[in-house]
Design a protein around this motif. Structure first.
Motif, PDB file in Angstrom:
ATOM      1  N   ILE A   1     -14.037  32.918  -4.194  1.00  0.00           N
ATOM      2  CA  ILE A   1     -13.474  31.778  -3.468  1.00  0.00           C
ATOM      3  C   ILE A   1     -12.033  32.039  -3.061  1.00  0.00           C
ATOM      4  CG2 ILE A   1     -12.896  29.335  -3.651  1.00  0.00           C
ATOM      5  CD1 ILE A   1     -15.385  28.991  -5.294  1.00  0.00           C
TER       6      ILE A   1
ATOM      7  N   GLY B   1      -4.005  30.797 -13.930  1.00  0.00           N
ATOM      8  CA  GLY B   1      -4.514  29.482 -13.548  1.00  0.00           C
ATOM      9  C   GLY B   1      -3.676  28.856 -12.450  1.00  0.00           C
ATOM     10  N   ALA B   2      -2.352  28.949 -12.588  1.00  0.00           N
ATOM     11  CA  ALA B   2      -1.467  28.387 -11.567  1.00  0.00           C
ATOM     12  C   ALA B   2      -1.703  29.075 -10.224  1.00  0.00           C
ATOM     13  CB  ALA B   2      -0.019  28.546 -11.998  1.00  0.00           C
TER      14      ALA B   2
ATOM     15  N   LEU C   1      -4.531  30.419  -9.201  1.00  0.00           N
ATOM     16  CA  LEU C   1      -5.790  29.924  -8.643  1.00  0.00           C
ATOM     17  C   LEU C   1      -5.565  28.601  -7.926  1.00  0.00           C
ATOM     18  CD1 LEU C   1      -8.464  30.529 -11.409  1.00  0.00           C
ATOM     19  CD2 LEU C   1      -8.040  31.842  -9.352  1.00  0.00           C
ATOM     20  N   ILE C   2      -4.843  27.696  -8.599  1.00  0.00           N
ATOM     21  CA  ILE C   2      -4.603  26.386  -8.003  1.00  0.00           C
ATOM     22  C   ILE C   2      -3.815  26.537  -6.712  1.00  0.00           C
ATOM     23  CG2 ILE C   2      -3.401  24.201  -8.333  1.00  0.00           C
ATOM     24  CD1 ILE C   2      -4.139  24.361 -11.269  1.00  0.00           C
TER      25      ILE C   2
ATOM     26  N   VAL D   1      -6.017  27.851  -3.792  1.00  0.00           N
ATOM     27  CA  VAL D   1      -6.937  26.926  -3.113  1.00  0.00           C
ATOM     28  C   VAL D   1      -6.188  25.805  -2.407  1.00  0.00           C
ATOM     29  CG1 VAL D   1      -8.976  27.402  -4.495  1.00  0.00           C
ATOM     30  CG2 VAL D   1      -7.436  25.599  -5.211  1.00  0.00           C
ATOM     31  N   LEU D   2      -4.982  25.474  -2.906  1.00  0.00           N
ATOM     32  CA  LEU D   2      -4.227  24.414  -2.237  1.00  0.00           C
ATOM     33  C   LEU D   2      -3.607  24.904  -0.941  1.00  0.00           C
ATOM     34  CD1 LEU D   2      -2.309  22.539  -5.085  1.00  0.00           C
ATOM     35  CD2 LEU D   2      -4.150  21.659  -3.678  1.00  0.00           C
TER      36      LEU D   2
ATOM     37  N   PRO E   1      -6.676  27.435   1.854  1.00  0.00           N
ATOM     38  CA  PRO E   1      -8.027  26.898   1.639  1.00  0.00           C
ATOM     39  C   PRO E   1      -9.131  27.794   2.194  1.00  0.00           C
ATOM     40  CG  PRO E   1      -6.813  25.578   3.222  1.00  0.00           C
ATOM     41  CD  PRO E   1      -5.838  26.539   2.632  1.00  0.00           C
TER      42      PRO E   1
END
Lengths: 289, 332
Positions: free
Chosen positions: B260, B299-300, B302-303, B306-307, B310
């Protein structure tokens, strides 16, 4: 044999209660937001660490610790809505990845602040209800069962009887139509996140003295809960409760009479069988998900 | 004048591919031993994630794909250990095993769609994984299989090539990866591949003009499982051991995020995803030490991706390419 069956029945009831609390929260979030919250197990974990911080750390009463856990996790849910799920509203896969990112962050934060070793939490009460020889129920477990019944009944009343509940169900049914009726979808989404996250937090806080508390404890919970909400039909609260009870009973009985791995396999196979017969779960609508 | 433009473009293409080939061949020279090992694993993961994208062509996202990789690993390990097959043959056997398991699972799974398919595939994969864990014979139980034979060393032009060393194994898996990617690319560009797109973007419409959507989804899953199995076989004959927890849902989550974050609209999207996320996670963040903080940054990241991106990393490629070609024409 009779006693063993009865004892297993009590154990299963306890398991069903906290699984239902977590699962209903997840279903509520999915229904309103349309995203699968992979970090839901970590919200459960945060609730348990709320008890570690307030009850064990600050030596306050257990009730206060549970309340703090509830509010803190609810607040985290509110932040998640604002920071992650609102910007990603039309993109469920991105929402999924964002919640995976959050899962990693929350686990890392718990490991940094509390360490990765297991926490020992003294039970609030050592009292045990004895029904007969070999059949007993620790009072702490009874708390969880009672709390689950009270909270879920309360939620049900809230959803069916109040205007907010109506609005919430309406926007879970059809977001655009709800918006056309003048319902603030954002406000409803916030409400759903607070309730959903809060339920997971309460479940974590209440079970903290009974389970192993460590930063990665959410993993097994999320797997169970995913199975439960799928069997119940994604988006169906009643389905989630019924599936939680069914899964807990099957799993607990098979664990008692065979072993844990077999119980996992049996649970997963049953779930697959349900899905093969009814591809949208027991209570799921045809065109959802 | 008109004939010159495609000529120049072809030259640029040739140059870009040559540069990529030189880079891939020269890469081991710049890396430490542990980084070379990461290079081998990344090459194997490229096959895995490209095969995963092949499945998503039909619009369904699976959480059981690393278990297919595991089927390849276990199949190949058992074929070489118990049946005494030569390693390259056992690798193919592993791929076929994975394809068979994928074929069997595809019947119940493709009754479901969307989120149900996602969790259904997870459950099916988990059942297989738990069977490996439960049955000591022949799968070795929770500890898995040990002492899986590696590729045999051989002499080539006076050079002894030992596949326990990461560099020869890197070139071997690179060759396998190129073949796999090329095959998947050919399938995607065949009429079959176009009907996958039809199944994805217009399920009902495709069915109404006589395209058997469920059978096509099954076929995509069998193909994807085969290549996932090949990647698992490559892994097991390099590491020499295999156990059930190597293929759990956490590993699957990594594959999902690679796909993704990279984007799945193009073939190179997932490759960009796996390469860049591996570089960040295994090399840059590891350099900083602070092992506890690593998942936090990951994790940050990844966020953030996607933000702010996109459509994935692949959406950066077209602007970058046009900028490069503008620079090229200006300098020429």
């Amino acid at each position: 044999m009779h006693e063993l069956l009865l004892q297993t029945f009590l154990n299963a009831t306890y398991a069903a209660s906290y699984i239902a609390l977590v699962a209903v929260g997840l279903v509520l979030i999915f229904g309103v937001m349309g995203v699968i919250n992979f970090a839901h197990g970590e919200l459960y974990m945060l609730g348990a660490y709320g008890v570690v911080a307030v009850y064990v750390g600050a030596q306050q009463s257990f009730l206060l610790a549970v309340a703090v856990g509830l509010m803190f996790v609810g607040l985290v849910g509110l932040l998640m809505e604002r920071a992650l799920f609102r910007p990603l509203r039309d993109n469920p896969l991105s929402g999924l990845v964002a919640s995976i990112g959050l899962l990693l962050i929350l686990q890392a934060l718990a490991a940094i602040f509390f360490g990765v070793r297991m926490e020992h939490i003294p039970p609030v009460t050592q009292e045990v209800l004895r029904f007969s020889d070999g059949v007993s129920l620790p009072l702490q477990r009874l708390f969880v069962i009672v709390a689950a019944i009270v909270l879920l009944t309360g939620l049900w009343m809230f959803l069916k009887r109040t205007r907010f509940g109506w609005a919430l169900r309406a926007s879970a049914e059809d977001r655009e139509a709800a918006q056309l009726q003048g319902i603030s979808v954002t406000r409803i989404a916030q409400l759903a996140m607070v309730i959903g996250a809060g339920l997971a937090g309460v479940a974590g806080a209440l079970t903290a003295p009974l389970v192993r508390v460590y930063p990665y404890m959410g993993h097994s919970v999320i797997v169970t809960v995913f199975i439960v909400i799928i069997v119940g039909g994604v988006g169906s609260l009643e389905g989630a409760v019924i599936a939680a009870i069914a899964y807990a009973f099957v799993h607990t009985f098979v664990t008692t009479f065979f072993d844990g791995v077999v119980a996992d396999i049996v649970g997963l196979l049953l779930m697959l069988m349900v899905l093969v017969v009814r591809p949208t779960g027991l209570f799921g609508a045809r065109d959802r998900a | 004048m008109l004939a010159i433009v495609p000529e120049a473009a072809r030259f640029r293409y040739l140059l870009a591919w040559t540069a990529l080939a030189v880079l891939l061949c020269a890469l081991p020279l710049f890396l430490s031993y542990s980084q070379k090992e990461i290079l081998v694993f990344t090459t194997i993961n490229v096959i895995l994630v490209v095969s995963y994208r092949h499945l998503t062509l039909t619009g369904e996202w699976s959480l059981g794909h690393v278990v297919m990789m595991g089927c390849g690993a276990y199949g190949s390990a058992l074929a070489s250990k118990q049946l005494g097959l030569a390693v390259p043959l056992s690798m193919l056997t592993g791929g076929v095993c994975a394809a068979l398991v994928g074929w069997l699972l595809s019947y119940p799974l493709f009754r479901m769609k969307g989120f149900y398919f996602l969790i259904g595939s997870f459950a099916a994969g988990e059942v297989i994984r738990l069977l490996w864990k439960r049955f000591r014979d022949p799968f070795g139980g929770p500890k898995g299989l040990k002492r899986v034979p590696g590729l045999e060393e051989f002499e080539f032009a006076g050079l002894r090539i030992d596949f326990f060393d990461p560099v020869p194994y890197y070139f071997f898996s690179l060759a396998v990866a190129i073949v796999c990617i090329w095959l998947l690319w050919r399938i995607e560009r065949s009429p079959l591949g176009w009907s996958y797109h039809a199944v994805h973007w217009g399920d009902d419409l495709a069915r109404s003009v006589g395209i058997p959507t469920r059978r096509l989804r099954r076929r995509a899953m069998v193909t994807a499982s085969f290549f996932a199995g090949i990647s698992g076989a490559l892994l097991v004959h390099y590491v020499g051991t295999v156990n059930p927890s190597r293929f759990n849902v956490e590993e699957m989550v990594y594959v999902l995020t690679w796909a993704i974050v990279g984007g799945v609209a193009t073939l190179y999207g997932p490759i960009l995803g796996v390469v860049s996320l591996t570089i960040v996670n295994e090399i840059i963040l590891r350099e900083f030490g602070l092992d506890q903080w690593r998942p936090l940054f990951y994790g940050a990241l990844l966020i953030a991706s996607v933000l702010f991106l996109p459509k994935g990393l692949e959406s950066l490629v077209a602007p970058a390419r046009s900028m490069l070609s503008r620079l090229w024409t200006r300098s020429a």
